[in-house]
Design a protein around this motif. Structure first.
Motif, PDB file in Angstrom:
ATOM      1  N   ASP A  65       0.829  -1.206   0.000  1.00  0.00           N
ATOM      2  CA  ASP A  65       0.000   0.000   0.000  1.00  0.00           C
ATOM      3  C   ASP A  65       0.863   1.255   0.000  1.00  0.00           C
ATOM      4  OD1 ASP A  65      -2.035   1.840   0.222  1.00  0.00           O
ATOM      5  OD2 ASP A  65      -2.406   1.461   2.340  1.00  0.00           O
ATOM      6  N   ASP A  70      -1.675   4.694  -5.938  1.00  0.00           N
ATOM      7  CA  ASP A  70      -2.876   5.222  -5.289  1.00  0.00           C
ATOM      8  C   ASP A  70      -2.878   4.888  -3.798  1.00  0.00           C
ATOM      9  OD1 ASP A  70      -3.098   2.526  -5.692  1.00  0.00           O
ATOM     10  OD2 ASP A  70      -5.243   2.564  -6.182  1.00  0.00           O
ATOM     11  N   SER A  71      -1.739   5.001  -3.168  1.00  0.00           N
ATOM     12  CA  SER A  71      -1.591   4.640  -1.762  1.00  0.00           C
ATOM     13  C   SER A  71      -2.526   5.446  -0.867  1.00  0.00           C
ATOM     14  CB  SER A  71      -0.142   4.864  -1.321  1.00  0.00           C
ATOM     15  OG  SER A  71      -0.008   4.698   0.063  1.00  0.00           O
ATOM     16  N   THR A  72      -3.155   4.761   0.083  1.00  0.00           N
ATOM     17  CA  THR A  72      -3.949   5.454   1.097  1.00  0.00           C
ATOM     18  C   THR A  72      -3.123   5.743   2.342  1.00  0.00           C
ATOM     19  OG1 THR A  72      -4.708   3.320   1.994  1.00  0.00           O
ATOM     20  CG2 THR A  72      -6.086   4.365   0.319  1.00  0.00           C
ATOM     21  N   GLN A 249     -10.584  12.109   4.779  1.00  0.00           N
ATOM     22  CA  GLN A 249      -9.313  11.723   5.386  1.00  0.00           C
ATOM     23  C   GLN A 249      -8.264  12.843   5.331  1.00  0.00           C
ATOM     24  OE1 GLN A 249      -8.212   7.958   3.441  1.00  0.00           O
ATOM     25  NE2 GLN A 249      -8.973   6.887   5.250  1.00  0.00           N
TER      26      GLN A 249
END
Length: 303
Positions: A65, A70-72, A249
Motif C-alpha cells: 500500500d 494510489d496509496s492510502t 481523510q
C-alpha cells in the motif's frame, strides 16, 4: 540468607506491575500483528478463537500500500508528520514565551499561571467538543466574529486545509500549558548569579537568553519536546472528536487510521500491525532525537 532467597523467588511489585500493564499487552499486540484476527475468528463466549498465523503477510500488505501509486497510507503518514511537527513547534515556542513572561516578577503572576493551566486541567474530550462547536459553520464563535468584522465565514470543518488548521489550533491550546509549566520549572532552576555575572560583563538580554537561558534549559526542553512528540503523534481525541479524520481523510493521522482498521473494518490483525509500526516510528524518532541532543551536548562541552 532467608531474606536473600525470598528476594530472589518473589518478584518485586514494580516489576510485576510493569509486566502486567506494559510488557504483556505489548507482546500480545505484537503477536496479533502476525495473525489474520478479525471479528469473525477472534472467538467469544460461544466459540473458540480460530484466527491463523500469517507471518509477515500484514507487513507486506502495508508495504504494498505504501509504494502503490494510489496509496492510502502515504498521505496519512505525511499528514501525521505535519500534524506532529506543527503542533510541537507551537507548543514549544508559545510555551517558552509564556514561561519567560511568567518567570518575571509581574503583578498577578500566580493568577495568570492558574488561568493558563485551565486547558490542561479540563479533560481533552470536553475541550475537543467545545472547540468543535466554536468551528461550526453557522453558529460557531469564530465565524460569528468574522461576520461581525465584515469578513466571509470559513468552512472550518468542510475544507481540507481549514480542517487541519482547526485541529491544530485545538491541540495547541491543549498542549501549551504542559510545555509552559515544564519550561517554567526549568527556568526557575537556573541560578540567578549567572545573570548577575552576565550583566556585570555588559551582556544584554538577548545574549543572556542565548548563552545562559537556552543552554541551561536544554535538558528540560529535550525531555519536554520528546514527550510532546510522542503525545502529539498519538493524539487520538482531538482528531476524532473535532473532524473524525475528515473531510475525506484530510485530517486522518496514523493512530486514527489504525483505530478505523480495528473498529470499522474489524481487522484486528492489521490494526495491530499499524500499532507496531507506530511504536517503531516513535522509538526511532526518540533514538535519533536523543542521539542528536547528546552529540550537541558533547560538542558544547568540547568547545
Amino acid at each position: 540468607m532467608e531474606k536473600r532467597m525470598v528476594g530472589v523467588c518473589v518478584p518485586y511489585p514494580g516489576r510485576l506491575v510493569m509486566a502486567l500493564l506494559v510488557f504483556f499487552p505489548l507482546v500480545q499486540g505484537i503477536a496479533f500483528s502476525f495473525t489474520d484476527m478479525n471479528q469473525y475468528n477472534m472467538g467469544n463466549a460461544f466459540s473458540e478463537p480460530s484466527y491463523q498465523f500469517v507471518g509477515l503477510e500484514n507487513y507486506r500488505n502495508v508495504w504494498a500500500d505504501l509504494v502503490a501509486a494510489d496509496s492510502t497510507l502515504r498521505p496519512i503518514l505525511v499528514q501525521t508528520a505535519i500534524w506532529t511537527f506543527v503542533n510541537v513547534f507551537f507548543h514549544f515556542t508559545i510555551g517558552l514565551g509564556l514561561a519567560l513572561l511568567l518567570n518575571r516578577p509581574i503583578r498577578g503572576r500566580t493568577v495568570y499561571r492558574l488561568l493558563l493551566l485551565v486547558p490542561w486541567a479540563v479533560p481533552s474530550f470536553i475541550s475537543a467538543l467545545a472547540w468543535r462547536w466554536m468551528f461550526n459553520g453557522s453558529y460557531g464563535f469564530f465565524n460569528l466574529v468574522l461576520t461581525e468584522l465584515g469578513l466571509p465565514p470559513i468552512n472550518w470543518l468542510g475544507d481540507p486545509f481549514w480542517a487541519m488548521v482547526a485541529v491544530i489550533m485545538t491541540n495547541v491550546w491543549l498542549g501549551v500549558p504542559f510545555m509552559m509549566v515544564t519550561l517554567l520549572g526549568g527556568l526557575q532552576s537556573i541560578p540567578r548569579s549567572l545573570y548577575e555575572a552576565a550583566e556585570i560583563d555588559g551582556a544584554g538580554r538577548w545574549k543572556q537568553f542565548w548563552h545562559i537561558t537556552l543552554p541551561m534549559l536544554k535538558p528540560v526542553a529535550t525531555v519536554a519536546t520528546l514527550l510532546g512528540i510522542i503525545w502529539t503523534f498519538n493524539m487520538f481525541n482531538v482528531i476524532y472528536l473535532v473532524t473524525q479524520g475528515g473531510p475525506v481523510q484530510a485530517t486522518e493521522i496514523l493512530v486514527t487510521f489504525a483505530y478505523r482498521e480495528a473498529f470499522q473494518n474489524w481487522n484486528f490483525g492489521m490494526a495491530s500491525t499499524y500499532g507496531v509500526i507506530i511504536l517503531s516510528i516513535l522509538l526511532v524518532l526518540s533514538a535519533v532525537y536523543l542521539r542528536a541532543m547528546k552529540a550537541e551536548r558533547v560538542e558544547g562541552v568540547m568547545d
